[in-house]
Design a protein around this motif. Structure first.
Motif, short mmCIF file in Angstrom:
data_model
loop_
_atom_site.label_atom_id
_atom_site.label_comp_id
_atom_site.label_asym_id
_atom_site.label_seq_id
_atom_site.Cartn_x
_atom_site.Cartn_y
_atom_site.Cartn_z
N ASP A 44 0.82 -1.21 0.00
CA ASP A 44 0.00 0.00 0.00
C ASP A 44 0.85 1.26 0.00
O ASP A 44 0.55 2.23 -0.71
CB ASP A 44 -0.92 0.02 1.22
CG ASP A 44 -2.01 -1.03 1.14
OD1 ASP A 44 -2.27 -1.55 0.04
OD2 ASP A 44 -2.60 -1.34 2.18
N LEU A 48 0.72 4.27 -2.75
CA LEU A 48 0.51 5.68 -2.43
C LEU A 48 1.67 6.54 -2.94
O LEU A 48 1.46 7.63 -3.47
CB LEU A 48 0.32 5.86 -0.93
CG LEU A 48 -0.98 5.26 -0.38
CD1 LEU A 48 -0.96 5.23 1.13
CD2 LEU A 48 -2.19 6.00 -0.91
N HIS A 52 1.34 9.56 -5.65
CA HIS A 52 1.88 10.91 -5.41
C HIS A 52 2.84 11.33 -6.52
O HIS A 52 2.83 12.49 -6.94
CB HIS A 52 2.58 10.97 -4.05
CG HIS A 52 1.66 11.27 -2.92
ND1 HIS A 52 1.14 12.52 -2.67
CD2 HIS A 52 1.13 10.47 -1.96
CE1 HIS A 52 0.35 12.49 -1.63
NE2 HIS A 52 0.32 11.25 -1.17
N MET A 100 -4.29 19.49 1.36
CA MET A 100 -3.79 19.84 2.68
C MET A 100 -3.13 21.21 2.60
O MET A 100 -2.24 21.43 1.79
CB MET A 100 -2.76 18.80 3.15
CG MET A 100 -2.17 19.14 4.50
SD MET A 100 -0.83 18.07 5.00
CE MET A 100 0.48 18.60 3.92
N ALA A 114 -3.17 15.11 -0.28
CA ALA A 114 -3.15 14.07 0.76
C ALA A 114 -4.07 12.95 0.30
O ALA A 114 -5.28 13.14 0.20
CB ALA A 114 -3.61 14.64 2.09
N ASN A 116 -3.96 9.42 1.51
CA ASN A 116 -4.32 8.45 2.54
C ASN A 116 -4.16 9.01 3.95
O ASN A 116 -4.93 8.70 4.83
CB ASN A 116 -3.47 7.18 2.39
CG ASN A 116 -3.91 6.06 3.29
OD1 ASN A 116 -5.08 5.71 3.31
ND2 ASN A 116 -2.98 5.51 4.05
N GLU A 117 -3.16 9.84 4.12
CA GLU A 117 -2.89 10.36 5.45
C GLU A 117 -2.01 11.59 5.35
O GLU A 117 -1.41 11.86 4.31
CB GLU A 117 -2.18 9.31 6.31
CG GLU A 117 -0.79 8.95 5.81
CD GLU A 117 -0.16 7.80 6.59
OE1 GLU A 117 -0.83 7.21 7.43
OE2 GLU A 117 1.01 7.52 6.35
N VAL A 118 -1.95 12.31 6.43
CA VAL A 118 -1.08 13.47 6.54
C VAL A 118 -0.22 13.26 7.78
O VAL A 118 -0.73 12.88 8.83
CB VAL A 118 -1.89 14.78 6.70
CG1 VAL A 118 -0.98 15.95 6.97
CG2 VAL A 118 -2.75 15.02 5.47
N SER A 119 1.08 13.46 7.65
CA SER A 119 2.00 13.33 8.79
C SER A 119 2.70 14.65 9.00
O SER A 119 3.10 15.32 8.05
CB SER A 119 3.05 12.25 8.50
OG SER A 119 2.44 11.01 8.32
#
Length: 143
Positions: A44, A48, A52, A100, A114, A116-119
Motif C-alpha cells: 500500500d 501511495l 503521489h 492539505m 493528501a 491516505n494520510e497526513v503526517s
C-alpha cells in the motif's frame, strides 16, 4: 486493435522485483512517462508513493496494483495467471486527493495533496496546535 501502452512499476523489495521479472516477458512494457496505464507491484505504501509521483508529474493514469507488501488493502492479489483478463474485468474507481493546507509557525504556507494520510514532524518540544477543516467546515477547532 488495442494500442494501450503499459508501464510496470515495482517496489525495490525482493518479492516485487521477483514478480516484475516474471511479468516482463508477458507485455511490451514502456517507461511510465510514455504509458497510458500502469501495473504497480508492492504494498500500500508503494502504491501511495506511485500515486503521489503521478500527481507531481501531472500524469494521472489508471493503475492496477498487485499486493507484494504487508497489508495490501489497496491492492489486488498477486498472481501471474490471466493478468490481461483480470485487468479488463477490474472495477475502476477514482481517487480524489484531499488538499492539505499548512501554515508553519514562521508563517510559511504549503498546499499539498493528501491521498491516505497526513503526517507532521515537529522539531521542537513545543505543543503542536492543529485545526482540522474539511470542505470549509471546521471539524476540530483545536487538537
Amino acid at each position: 486493435m488495442n494500442t494501450t501502452k503499459w508501464a510496470l512499476v515495482a517496489s525495490p523489495t525482493p518479492p516485487a522485483q521477483e514478480a516484475a521479472e516474471k511479468l516482463k516477458p508477458i507485455i511490451d512494457w514502456v517507461p511510465v512517462e510514455e504509458a497510458d496505464q500502469a501495473v504497480v507491484l508492492g504494498g500500500d505504501g508503494f502504491m501511495l508513493q506511485t500515486l503521489h509521483q503521478m500527481l507531481n508529474r501531472r500524469n494521472i493514469m489508471p493503475v492496477y496494483g498487485m499486493n507484494l507488501g504487508t497489508v495490501g488493502f489497496l491492492m489486488n492479489n498477486w498472481h501471474l495467471d490471466d493478468l490481461s483478463e483480470r485487468i479488463t474485468n477490474a472495477r475502476a474507481f477514482k481517487v480524489k486527493p484531499l488538499k492539505m493546507e499548512v501554515e508553519t509557525i514562521s508563517g510559511a504556507s504549503f498546499t499539498l495533496p493528501a491521498i491516505n494520510e497526513v503526517s507532521l514532524l515537529r522539531e521542537t518540544r513545543q505543543t503542536a496546535k492543529l485545526e482540522i477543516e474539511i470542505n470549509g467546515r471546521i471539524m476540530m477547532e483545536e487538537l
